[in-house]
Design a protein around this motif. Structure first.
Motif, PDB file in Angstrom:
ATOM      1  N   ASP A  44      -1.857  -5.710  -2.416  1.00 43.74           N
ATOM      2  CA  ASP A  44      -1.071  -4.499  -2.655  1.00 43.74           C
ATOM      3  C   ASP A  44       0.118  -4.429  -1.690  1.00 43.74           C
ATOM      4  O   ASP A  44       0.042  -4.856  -0.552  1.00 43.74           O
ATOM      5  N   TYR A  45       1.213  -3.929  -2.236  1.00 38.99           N
ATOM      6  CA  TYR A  45       2.445  -3.754  -1.465  1.00 38.99           C
ATOM      7  C   TYR A  45       2.777  -2.275  -1.431  1.00 38.99           C
ATOM      8  O   TYR A  45       2.394  -1.515  -2.322  1.00 38.99           O
ATOM      9  N   ASP A  46       3.547  -1.886  -0.442  1.00 35.16           N
ATOM     10  CA  ASP A  46       4.008  -0.506  -0.418  1.00 35.16           C
ATOM     11  C   ASP A  46       5.400  -0.367  -1.044  1.00 35.16           C
ATOM     12  O   ASP A  46       6.021   0.674  -0.986  1.00 35.16           O
ATOM     13  N   ILE A  47       5.870  -1.420  -1.669  1.00 35.11           N
ATOM     14  CA  ILE A  47       7.169  -1.398  -2.341  1.00 35.11           C
ATOM     15  C   ILE A  47       6.969  -0.801  -3.736  1.00 35.11           C
ATOM     16  O   ILE A  47       6.215  -1.330  -4.552  1.00 35.11           O
ATOM     17  N   ARG A  48       7.624   0.283  -4.025  1.00 35.95           N
ATOM     18  CA  ARG A  48       7.384   1.025  -5.265  1.00 35.95           C
ATOM     19  C   ARG A  48       7.638   0.218  -6.540  1.00 35.95           C
ATOM     20  O   ARG A  48       6.972   0.438  -7.539  1.00 35.95           O
ATOM     21  N   SER A  50       7.171  -2.955  -6.941  1.00 34.92           N
ATOM     22  CA  SER A  50       6.299  -4.118  -7.016  1.00 34.92           C
ATOM     23  C   SER A  50       5.237  -3.913  -8.076  1.00 34.92           C
ATOM     24  O   SER A  50       4.691  -2.820  -8.245  1.00 34.92           O
ATOM     25  N   HIS A  53       2.103  -2.598  -6.516  1.00 35.09           N
ATOM     26  CA  HIS A  53       2.245  -1.385  -5.719  1.00 35.09           C
ATOM     27  C   HIS A  53       0.902  -0.671  -5.614  1.00 35.09           C
ATOM     28  O   HIS A  53       0.331  -0.240  -6.597  1.00 35.09           O
ATOM     29  N   GLU A  54       0.389  -0.624  -4.398  1.00 35.43           N
ATOM     30  CA  GLU A  54      -0.858   0.068  -4.071  1.00 35.43           C
ATOM     31  C   GLU A  54      -2.071  -0.421  -4.858  1.00 35.43           C
ATOM     32  O   GLU A  54      -2.996   0.332  -5.133  1.00 35.43           O
ATOM     33  N   ARG A  55      -2.072  -1.703  -5.255  1.00 37.61           N
ATOM     34  CA  ARG A  55      -3.247  -2.283  -5.925  1.00 37.61           C
ATOM     35  C   ARG A  55      -3.192  -3.797  -5.790  1.00 37.61           C
ATOM     36  O   ARG A  55      -2.122  -4.393  -5.729  1.00 37.61           O
ATOM     37  N   ASP A  56      -4.359  -4.417  -5.729  1.00 39.19           N
ATOM     38  CA  ASP A  56      -4.443  -5.873  -5.740  1.00 39.19           C
ATOM     39  C   ASP A  56      -4.355  -6.327  -7.193  1.00 39.19           C
ATOM     40  O   ASP A  56      -5.017  -5.761  -8.068  1.00 39.19           O
TER      41      ASP A  56
END
Length: 106
Positions: A44-48, A50, A53-56
């Motif tokens: 998960d990334y905190d880049i919106r 991506s 975003h907030e998940r694997d």
């Protein structure tokens, strides 16, 4: 060599089920595959913007030689795109060219 290819993200914990379903799809159509499906993982990334975003996620990739049947692999996406972006706000010359070819098979 010309290829038709795509890559779709799925929640990481659904990868095995998604690959099994893809195998069933291939088997049910009797098409010979030019290349196997591939998978890669993203944490998960905190880049919106991506896809992770907030998940694997797991990305499932497919490749098909351009002279072999490939249209059906894009038809589900083109139907979703038409429903979610009916005005073509996210369209562009490249996507129009590529996706119009896939949609023409319908």
């Amino acid at each position: 060599m010309g290829l038709r290819e795509g890559e779709y993200p799925v929640p990481r914990d659904t990868l095995v089920d998604a690959l099994r379903e893809l195998g069933c799809q291939v088997d049910s159509h009797g098409e010979a595959d030019s290349f196997p499906f591939g998978a890669r993982f993203a944490a998960d990334y905190d880049i919106r913007l991506s896809l992770a975003h907030e998940r694997d996620v797991a990305h499932i990739a497919f490749h098909q030689y351009h002279r072999k049947p490939h249209e059906r692999w894009f038809q589900d996406f083109t139907a979703l795109r038409a429903r979610l972006d009916p005005a073509g706000m996210f369209a562009g010359p490249y996507l129009d060219r590529v996706l119009r070819q896939a949609g023409a098979a319908r």
